[in-house]
Scaffold this motif. Structure first.
Motif, short mmCIF file in Angstrom:
data_model
loop_
_atom_site.label_atom_id
_atom_site.label_comp_id
_atom_site.label_asym_id
_atom_site.label_seq_id
_atom_site.Cartn_x
_atom_site.Cartn_y
_atom_site.Cartn_z
N GLU A 199 -4.63 4.80 3.29
CA GLU A 199 -3.82 5.27 2.18
C GLU A 199 -4.48 5.05 0.82
N ILE A 200 -5.70 4.60 0.80
CA ILE A 200 -6.33 4.16 -0.45
C ILE A 200 -6.43 5.26 -1.51
N ASP A 201 -6.51 6.50 -1.12
CA ASP A 201 -6.66 7.57 -2.10
C ASP A 201 -5.31 8.09 -2.63
N LYS A 202 -4.23 7.57 -2.13
CA LYS A 202 -2.90 7.96 -2.63
C LYS A 202 -2.53 7.02 -3.77
N TYR A 203 -3.25 7.15 -4.85
CA TYR A 203 -3.17 6.19 -5.96
C TYR A 203 -1.75 5.97 -6.47
N ALA A 204 -1.06 7.04 -6.83
CA ALA A 204 0.27 6.91 -7.41
C ALA A 204 1.26 6.29 -6.42
N VAL A 215 -9.81 -3.81 0.73
CA VAL A 215 -9.63 -5.02 1.52
C VAL A 215 -8.14 -5.37 1.60
N THR A 216 -7.46 -5.26 0.46
CA THR A 216 -6.04 -5.60 0.41
C THR A 216 -5.21 -4.67 1.30
N LEU A 217 -5.45 -3.38 1.20
CA LEU A 217 -4.70 -2.44 2.03
C LEU A 217 -5.01 -2.62 3.51
N SER A 218 -6.27 -2.89 3.82
CA SER A 218 -6.65 -3.10 5.21
C SER A 218 -5.94 -4.31 5.81
N ALA A 219 -5.66 -5.30 5.00
CA ALA A 219 -4.97 -6.49 5.48
C ALA A 219 -3.60 -6.16 6.05
N SER A 234 -3.30 -8.37 -12.56
CA SER A 234 -2.18 -7.44 -12.53
C SER A 234 -2.42 -6.40 -11.43
N VAL A 235 -1.39 -5.62 -11.16
CA VAL A 235 -1.53 -4.53 -10.19
C VAL A 235 -2.56 -3.52 -10.70
N ASP A 236 -2.56 -3.26 -12.00
CA ASP A 236 -3.53 -2.31 -12.56
C ASP A 236 -4.96 -2.79 -12.33
N ASP A 237 -5.19 -4.08 -12.49
CA ASP A 237 -6.53 -4.63 -12.23
C ASP A 237 -6.94 -4.38 -10.78
N LEU A 238 -6.02 -4.60 -9.88
CA LEU A 238 -6.30 -4.40 -8.45
C LEU A 238 -6.60 -2.94 -8.17
N MET A 239 -5.84 -2.05 -8.77
CA MET A 239 -6.01 -0.62 -8.53
C MET A 239 -7.35 -0.10 -9.06
N LYS A 240 -7.90 -0.76 -10.06
CA LYS A 240 -9.16 -0.31 -10.67
C LYS A 240 -10.39 -0.70 -9.85
N ASN A 241 -10.24 -1.64 -8.94
CA ASN A 241 -11.38 -2.11 -8.15
C ASN A 241 -11.21 -1.62 -6.71
N THR A 291 -19.01 -5.03 6.33
CA THR A 291 -17.99 -6.08 6.42
C THR A 291 -18.37 -7.29 5.58
N ALA A 292 -19.60 -7.75 5.75
CA ALA A 292 -20.07 -8.92 5.02
C ALA A 292 -20.04 -8.68 3.51
N ARG A 293 -20.43 -7.47 3.11
CA ARG A 293 -20.45 -7.14 1.68
C ARG A 293 -19.03 -7.10 1.11
N ASP A 294 -18.10 -6.50 1.84
CA ASP A 294 -16.72 -6.41 1.35
C ASP A 294 -16.08 -7.79 1.22
N ILE A 295 -16.33 -8.64 2.19
CA ILE A 295 -15.77 -10.00 2.16
C ILE A 295 -16.34 -10.78 0.98
N GLU A 296 -17.64 -10.67 0.77
CA GLU A 296 -18.29 -11.39 -0.33
C GLU A 296 -17.79 -10.88 -1.68
N THR A 297 -17.67 -9.57 -1.80
CA THR A 297 -17.18 -8.98 -3.05
C THR A 297 -15.75 -9.44 -3.34
N PHE A 298 -14.92 -9.45 -2.32
CA PHE A 298 -13.53 -9.87 -2.50
C PHE A 298 -13.47 -11.32 -2.98
N LYS A 299 -14.24 -12.18 -2.35
CA LYS A 299 -14.23 -13.59 -2.73
C LYS A 299 -14.68 -13.79 -4.18
N LYS A 300 -15.68 -13.01 -4.60
CA LYS A 300 -16.24 -13.18 -5.94
C LYS A 300 -15.36 -12.59 -7.04
N GLU A 301 -14.72 -11.46 -6.76
CA GLU A 301 -14.07 -10.70 -7.82
C GLU A 301 -12.55 -10.78 -7.84
#
Length: 261
Positions: free
Chosen positions: A71-76, A61-65, A48-55, A32-42
């Motif tokens: 659903e994270i692996d249902k890319y398309a 974190v976004t989908l969990s919100a 763009s949506v493509d940028d979000l999809m690549k990380n 949890t701590a690592r995901d929150i820190e990564t989100f804040k930094k990056e």
């Protein structure tokens, strides 16, 4: 995995009464701590949506919100939801009528038109707060069955204004179904059959009363314990079993615990 012998109702009350200390335990988890820190930094690098999809971490974190982390692996599919205009009646999200996807699409569609979307601290905090809320409820649910759903129901039930909202939200529907004592097979009925049954048993006005919402949750958690525990392991649960004239559990229905909404 839920801890054996942990009362769902007791743990739910502890999660509410000691929320600050429980939240600290939750946020101290390494993942949890690592995901929150990564989100804040990056997140500021996402334009763009493509940028979000690549990380993957930022996307997780976004989908969990929005309670959509599974659903994270249902890319398309995810990309389609993030790029279609929610104001278009023909868009997929408006044809699905699934509240979680509707909220996600409406919240993030602006990223398609505004590359500075995540430069706005309000947008970043909205995602982080949603992530923490969802993951915290999951964290509490690991200790006792039903607690995650109960916390979600407590948070969302006040916004219910019609039966269709209950039926569209799987978590709210689960709490209502179990609380009413309806079997899992109820879910296999046709939509109109479910609706007709619920119309007879659910008073939407009760969702405007915090005290009645608490009663719904209490009943749901008691029924969850009954459904998931051996009554012989907890003598109190045997009081909720029907009287069996030919052996089995014998005991009066409780009269001091009013679980009626």
């Amino acid at each position: 995995m839920q801890l054996s012998g942990t009362s769902s109702l007791l743990w739910y009350k502890l999660a509410n009464d000691q929320k600050e200390s429980h939240m600290k335990m939750f946020e101290a988890q390494p993942t949890t701590a690592r995901d929150i820190e990564t989100f804040k930094k990056e997140i500021s690098t996402v334009r763009s949506v493509d940028d979000l999809m690549k990380n993957r971490t930022l996307l997780k974190v976004t989908l969990s919100a929005f309670q959509l982390e599974s659903e994270i692996d249902k890319y398309a599919f995810v990309k389609k939801m993030l790029t279609e205009d929610p104001e278009n009646d023909d868009s997929l999200v408006n044809r699905m009528l699934e509240p979680r996807w509707t909220k996600l699409t409406k919240a993030l569609y602006a990223l398609n038109e505004n590359p500075d979307f995540f430069q706005d601290e309000k947008n970043v905090n909205a995602i982080l707060n949603g992530y923490k809320t969802n993951e915290f409820e999951k964290f509490e649910g690991k200790t006792a069955e039903g607690v995650r759903e109960a916390l979600y129901f407590k948070r969302m039930a006040g916004g219910v204004e019609e039966l269709s909202q209950i039926m569209a939200d799987k978590s709210i529907m689960h709490v209502v179904r179990v609380g009413l004592g309806l079997p899992e097979s109820f879910q296999s009925l046709e939509y109109e059959q479910q609706k007709t049954r619920l119309e007879k048993q659910v008073d939407i006005e009760d969702f405007k009363d915090p005290a009645k919402i608490d009663k719904m949750i209490e009943r749901f958690l008691v029924m969850t314990e009954i459904n998931n525990n051996d009554p012989m392991a907890n003598p109190m649960l045997s009081l909720f079993q029907p009287v069996a004239p030919a052996g089995g559990f014998v005991g009066p229905q409780p009269i001091s615990l009013n679980l009626q909404v």
